[in-house]
Design a protein around this motif. Structure first.
Motif, PDB file in Angstrom:
ATOM      1  N   ASN A   1       0.860  -1.174   0.000  1.00 11.90           N
ATOM      2  CA  ASN A   1       0.000   0.000   0.000  1.00 11.90           C
ATOM      3  C   ASN A   1       0.902   1.231   0.000  1.00 11.90           C
ATOM      4  O   ASN A   1       1.408   1.652   1.052  1.00 11.90           O
ATOM      5  CB  ASN A   1      -0.925   0.002   1.225  1.00 11.90           C
ATOM      6  N   VAL A   2       1.119   1.784  -1.179  1.00  8.43           N
ATOM      7  CA  VAL A   2       2.074   2.881  -1.344  1.00  8.43           C
ATOM      8  C   VAL A   2       1.616   4.126  -0.588  1.00  8.43           C
ATOM      9  O   VAL A   2       2.438   4.856  -0.002  1.00  8.43           O
ATOM     10  CB  VAL A   2       2.275   3.190  -2.841  1.00  8.43           C
ATOM     11  N   GLU A   3       0.319   4.381  -0.561  1.00  5.69           N
ATOM     12  CA  GLU A   3      -0.197   5.551   0.146  1.00  5.69           C
ATOM     13  C   GLU A   3       0.058   5.428   1.650  1.00  5.69           C
ATOM     14  O   GLU A   3       0.500   6.399   2.293  1.00  5.69           O
ATOM     15  CB  GLU A   3      -1.695   5.702  -0.123  1.00  5.69           C
ATOM     16  N   ALA A   4      -0.204   4.253   2.205  1.00  9.27           N
ATOM     17  CA  ALA A   4       0.048   4.034   3.628  1.00  9.27           C
ATOM     18  C   ALA A   4       1.537   4.110   3.937  1.00  9.27           C
ATOM     19  O   ALA A   4       1.943   4.628   4.988  1.00  9.27           O
ATOM     20  CB  ALA A   4      -0.520   2.686   4.062  1.00  9.27           C
ATOM     21  N   ALA A   5       2.355   3.599   3.024  1.00  5.90           N
ATOM     22  CA  ALA A   5       3.803   3.678   3.207  1.00  5.90           C
ATOM     23  C   ALA A   5       4.265   5.132   3.243  1.00  5.90           C
ATOM     24  O   ALA A   5       5.081   5.521   4.092  1.00  5.90           O
ATOM     25  CB  ALA A   5       4.507   2.921   2.086  1.00  5.90           C
ATOM     26  N   ALA A   6       3.739   5.931   2.338  1.00  2.00           N
ATOM     27  CA  ALA A   6       4.129   7.342   2.282  1.00  2.00           C
ATOM     28  C   ALA A   6       3.766   8.066   3.571  1.00  2.00           C
ATOM     29  O   ALA A   6       4.548   8.889   4.079  1.00  2.00           O
ATOM     30  CB  ALA A   6       3.468   8.019   1.087  1.00  2.00           C
ATOM     31  N   LYS A   7       2.599   7.783   4.119  1.00  2.00           N
ATOM     32  CA  LYS A   7       2.180   8.409   5.372  1.00  2.00           C
ATOM     33  C   LYS A   7       3.098   8.014   6.521  1.00  2.00           C
ATOM     34  O   LYS A   7       3.250   8.759   7.494  1.00  2.00           O
ATOM     35  CB  LYS A   7       0.740   8.023   5.685  1.00  2.00           C
ATOM     36  N   ALA A   8       3.704   6.816   6.409  1.00  2.00           N
ATOM     37  CA  ALA A   8       4.634   6.346   7.436  1.00  2.00           C
ATOM     38  C   ALA A   8       6.076   6.734   7.112  1.00  2.00           C
ATOM     39  O   ALA A   8       7.010   6.281   7.777  1.00  2.00           O
ATOM     40  CB  ALA A   8       4.523   4.838   7.570  1.00  2.00           C
ATOM     41  N   ASN A   9       6.257   7.580   6.067  1.00  7.91           N
ATOM     42  CA  ASN A   9       7.586   8.034   5.630  1.00  7.91           C
ATOM     43  C   ASN A   9       8.467   6.879   5.162  1.00  7.91           C
ATOM     44  O   ASN A   9       9.671   6.849   5.414  1.00  7.91           O
ATOM     45  CB  ASN A   9       8.288   8.822   6.743  1.00  7.91           C
ATOM     46  N   VAL A  10       7.846   5.918   4.491  1.00 10.49           N
ATOM     47  CA  VAL A  10       8.560   4.789   3.904  1.00 10.49           C
ATOM     48  C   VAL A  10       8.473   4.907   2.387  1.00 10.49           C
ATOM     49  O   VAL A  10       7.365   4.974   1.831  1.00 10.49           O
ATOM     50  CB  VAL A  10       7.980   3.438   4.369  1.00 10.49           C
ATOM     51  N   LEU A  11       9.608   4.936   1.722  1.00 10.58           N
ATOM     52  CA  LEU A  11       9.647   4.982   0.264  1.00 10.58           C
ATOM     53  C   LEU A  11       9.437   3.585  -0.307  1.00 10.58           C
ATOM     54  O   LEU A  11       9.711   2.579   0.356  1.00 10.58           O
ATOM     55  CB  LEU A  11      10.986   5.546  -0.220  1.00 10.58           C
ATOM     56  N   VAL A  12       8.974   3.533  -1.539  1.00  7.79           N
ATOM     57  CA  VAL A  12       8.779   2.254  -2.231  1.00  7.79           C
ATOM     58  C   VAL A  12       9.386   2.366  -3.629  1.00  7.79           C
ATOM     59  O   VAL A  12       9.153   3.351  -4.346  1.00  7.79           O
ATOM     60  CB  VAL A  12       7.285   1.887  -2.349  1.00  7.79           C
ATOM     61  N   SER A  13      10.166   1.375  -4.018  1.00  8.93           N
ATOM     62  CA  SER A  13      10.730   1.329  -5.373  1.00  8.93           C
ATOM     63  C   SER A  13      10.428  -0.028  -5.987  1.00  8.93           C
ATOM     64  O   SER A  13      10.028  -0.962  -5.292  1.00  8.93           O
ATOM     65  CB  SER A  13      12.247   1.579  -5.352  1.00  8.93           C
ATOM     66  N   ASN A  14      10.624  -0.130  -7.295  1.00  8.40           N
ATOM     67  CA  ASN A  14      10.403  -1.414  -7.980  1.00  8.40           C
ATOM     68  C   ASN A  14      11.486  -1.641  -9.024  1.00  8.40           C
ATOM     69  O   ASN A  14      12.493  -0.916  -9.049  1.00  8.40           O
ATOM     70  CB  ASN A  14       9.000  -1.476  -8.589  1.00  8.40           C
ATOM     71  N   THR A  15      11.291  -2.648  -9.871  1.00  7.90           N
ATOM     72  CA  THR A  15      12.332  -3.005 -10.856  1.00  7.90           C
ATOM     73  C   THR A  15      11.749  -3.071 -12.266  1.00  7.90           C
ATOM     74  O   THR A  15      11.683  -4.151 -12.870  1.00  7.90           O
ATOM     75  CB  THR A  15      12.988  -4.352 -10.494  1.00  7.90           C
ATOM     76  N   PRO A  16      11.320  -1.949 -12.828  1.00 10.96           N
ATOM     77  CA  PRO A  16      10.781  -1.962 -14.194  1.00 10.96           C
ATOM     78  C   PRO A  16      11.893  -2.191 -15.207  1.00 10.96           C
ATOM     79  O   PRO A  16      13.075  -2.041 -14.898  1.00 10.96           O
ATOM     80  CB  PRO A  16      10.178  -0.561 -14.334  1.00 10.96           C
ATOM     81  N   GLY A  17      11.510  -2.523 -16.414  1.00  8.63           N
ATOM     82  CA  GLY A  17      12.507  -2.681 -17.475  1.00  8.63           C
ATOM     83  C   GLY A  17      13.144  -4.050 -17.497  1.00  8.63           C
ATOM     84  O   GLY A  17      13.135  -4.738 -18.525  1.00  8.63           O
ATOM     85  N   ALA A  18      13.676  -4.487 -16.360  1.00  2.78           N
ATOM     86  CA  ALA A  18      14.369  -5.782 -16.320  1.00  2.78           C
ATOM     87  C   ALA A  18      13.435  -6.936 -16.657  1.00  2.78           C
ATOM     88  O   ALA A  18      13.868  -7.966 -17.173  1.00  2.78           O
ATOM     89  CB  ALA A  18      14.994  -5.992 -14.938  1.00  2.78           C
ATOM     90  N   VAL A  19      12.154  -6.771 -16.369  1.00  2.00           N
ATOM     91  CA  VAL A  19      11.209  -7.878 -16.536  1.00  2.00           C
ATOM     92  C   VAL A  19      10.558  -7.916 -17.918  1.00  2.00           C
ATOM     93  O   VAL A  19       9.896  -8.892 -18.265  1.00  2.00           O
ATOM     94  CB  VAL A  19      10.092  -7.808 -15.476  1.00  2.00           C
ATOM     95  N   THR A  20      10.736  -6.864 -18.706  1.00  2.00           N
ATOM     96  CA  THR A  20       9.918  -6.676 -19.906  1.00  2.00           C
ATOM     97  C   THR A  20      10.047  -7.814 -20.909  1.00  2.00           C
ATOM     98  O   THR A  20       9.058  -8.456 -21.282  1.00  2.00           O
ATOM     99  CB  THR A  20      10.264  -5.335 -20.579  1.00  2.00           C
ATOM    100  N   ASP A  21      11.252  -8.067 -21.380  1.00  2.54           N
ATOM    101  CA  ASP A  21      11.435  -9.052 -22.446  1.00  2.54           C
ATOM    102  C   ASP A  21      11.105 -10.468 -21.983  1.00  2.54           C
ATOM    103  O   ASP A  21      10.495 -11.246 -22.723  1.00  2.54           O
ATOM    104  CB  ASP A  21      12.867  -8.989 -22.985  1.00  2.54           C
ATOM    105  N   ALA A  22      11.509 -10.787 -20.758  1.00  2.00           N
ATOM    106  CA  ALA A  22      11.245 -12.143 -20.260  1.00  2.00           C
ATOM    107  C   ALA A  22       9.747 -12.404 -20.155  1.00  2.00           C
ATOM    108  O   ALA A  22       9.267 -13.494 -20.521  1.00  2.00           O
ATOM    109  CB  ALA A  22      11.917 -12.338 -18.908  1.00  2.00           C
ATOM    110  N   THR A  23       9.001 -11.425 -19.668  1.00  4.73           N
ATOM    111  CA  THR A  23       7.553 -11.603 -19.531  1.00  4.73           C
ATOM    112  C   THR A  23       6.885 -11.668 -20.894  1.00  4.73           C
ATOM    113  O   THR A  23       5.961 -12.466 -21.107  1.00  4.73           O
ATOM    114  CB  THR A  23       6.952 -10.456 -18.698  1.00  4.73           C
ATOM    115  N   ALA A  24       7.355 -10.845 -21.826  1.00  3.92           N
ATOM    116  CA  ALA A  24       6.806 -10.887 -23.184  1.00  3.92           C
ATOM    117  C   ALA A  24       7.073 -12.243 -23.833  1.00  3.92           C
ATOM    118  O   ALA A  24       6.232 -12.762 -24.573  1.00  3.92           O
ATOM    119  CB  ALA A  24       7.399  -9.760 -24.024  1.00  3.92           C
ATOM    120  N   ASP A  25       8.236 -12.823 -23.567  1.00  2.00           N
ATOM    121  CA  ASP A  25       8.553 -14.141 -24.121  1.00  2.00           C
ATOM    122  C   ASP A  25       7.597 -15.208 -23.594  1.00  2.00           C
ATOM    123  O   ASP A  25       7.166 -16.104 -24.338  1.00  2.00           O
ATOM    124  CB  ASP A  25       9.999 -14.527 -23.774  1.00  2.00           C
ATOM    125  N   VAL A  26       7.255 -15.128 -22.310  1.00  2.00           N
ATOM    126  CA  VAL A  26       6.324 -16.105 -21.741  1.00  2.00           C
ATOM    127  C   VAL A  26       4.932 -15.899 -22.321  1.00  2.00           C
ATOM    128  O   VAL A  26       4.192 -16.867 -22.545  1.00  2.00           O
ATOM    129  CB  VAL A  26       6.324 -16.027 -20.201  1.00  2.00           C
TER     130      VAL A  26
END
Length: 317
Positions: A83-108
């Motif tokens: 819950n990114v909104e709840a994390a922000a209220k608790a001063n917790v940042l959230v990041s992810n890993t876009p890009g790295a998954v693109t080709d592999a997921t498209a292949d599947v």
């Protein structure tokens, strides 16, 4: 040195990178973290590298009023389990890993399109069961994919990679449904509604993000307007499909077949779905290649390192 919790075992190269920069604890359990574990992670570590299913929801943040953890560096592009909104209220940042998954997921996605259309899973089961009686001209006739029309629901990075493979690799016409028009290097028609897309294509691919806005987006109405020979493919999130409606459509032969890599109540797959021959079922293999999982992990660690160095993590959500 800041403390880091990695919630699942990851490739060696990722762990080595993390251990070189942080006081690293690796949770040696491949199942999602449970209630107390989630709260303890926020209380006891400076940084956490969570993964799919680690449900940092609003209640978890409500129960930990002043978390020690300042960054959840998610392993994966999808982060609807946080819950990114709840994390922000608790001063917790959230990041992810876009890009790295693109080709592999498209292949599947392409794997599922071909397996579903050409009845590959059904054929393999036939051979393994010792029931194949030999080749004949009308044996297991499926749908020829080349030259057909693919519909992409969600034309983000992964959707575009799937469309590109379909267009250039199989000469497929591309139609799509997306909130905005996309400037693509190949011909593609944007349709205004998902139901219009579903009605016009031979293969319908779900490539939308998870979350409340897309839950049960693919329901009885969508399966009802699909052509009887068309195939449905899901490589996004299980909850975007109302699974009971898909089962009914497959049982009644309302659509030609389906290929699934994700499930509504994952890892539980209903018996009714497993018993059907006109569906291909994979165990969430979207990014299951060593080099891809390593790239994802290194990207997550890169987000952590940027934060540690006082910089903005490059993949904040």
């Amino acid at each position: 040195m800041k403390s880091l919790l990695i919630t699942r075992p990851l490739p060696d190269a990722v762990l080595e990178k993390a251990r070189g920069a942080f006081q690293t604890t690796v949770r040696l359990n491949n199942m999602p973290m449970q209630s107390d574990e989630l709260r303890d992670a926020l209380r006891n570590f400076d940084l956490v590298l969570p993964s799919l299913g680690d449900a940092f929801d609003a209640q978890v943040f409500a129960d930990v009023s002043a978390p020690r953890c300042k960054l959840l560096a998610n392993f994966g592009v999808g982060y609807n389990h946080i819950n990114v909104e709840a994390a922000a209220k608790a001063n917790v940042l959230v990041s992810n890993t876009p890009g790295a998954v693109t080709d592999a997921t498209a292949d599947v996605a392409m794997t599922l399109i071909l397996m579903s259309a050409r009845r590959a899973g059904e054929g393999e089961r036939l051979v393994r069961a010792g029931q194949w009686k030999g080749w004949h001209p009308t044996q297991m006739l499926g749908m020829h994919v080349s030259g057909k029309t693919v519909g992409i629901a969600g034309m983000g990075r992964i959707g575009q990679a799937i469309a590109q493979r379909c267009h250039y690799g199989f000469g497929m016409a591309v139609k799509y449904w997306n909130r905005s028009e996309k400037d693509l290097p190949f011909a593609a028609e944007r349709l205004e509604s998902l139901s219009a897309l579903a009605a016009q294509v031979d293969v319908l691919v779900a490539a939308v993000p998870g979350g409340a806005e897309t839950q049960h987006l693919f329901d009885a109405e969508i399966f009802g307007v699909m052509q009887s020979h068309a195939h449905f493919i899901n490589i996004s999130r299980g909850e975007v499909v109302k699974e009971s409606a898909l089962v009914a459509a497959l049982q009644n032969n309302e659509i030609g077949g389906a290929g699934l890599d994700v499930y509504e109540f994952e890892p539980r797959v209903p018996d009714a779905l497993r018993k059907l021959d006109n569906v291909t079922l994979l165990p969430h293999l979207g990014t299951a290649a060593l080099e891809i999982r390593t790239q994802m992990g290194l990207m997550a660690v890169g987000n952590l390192l940027a934060y540690e160095q006082g910089e903005t993590p490059p993949n904040l959500v």
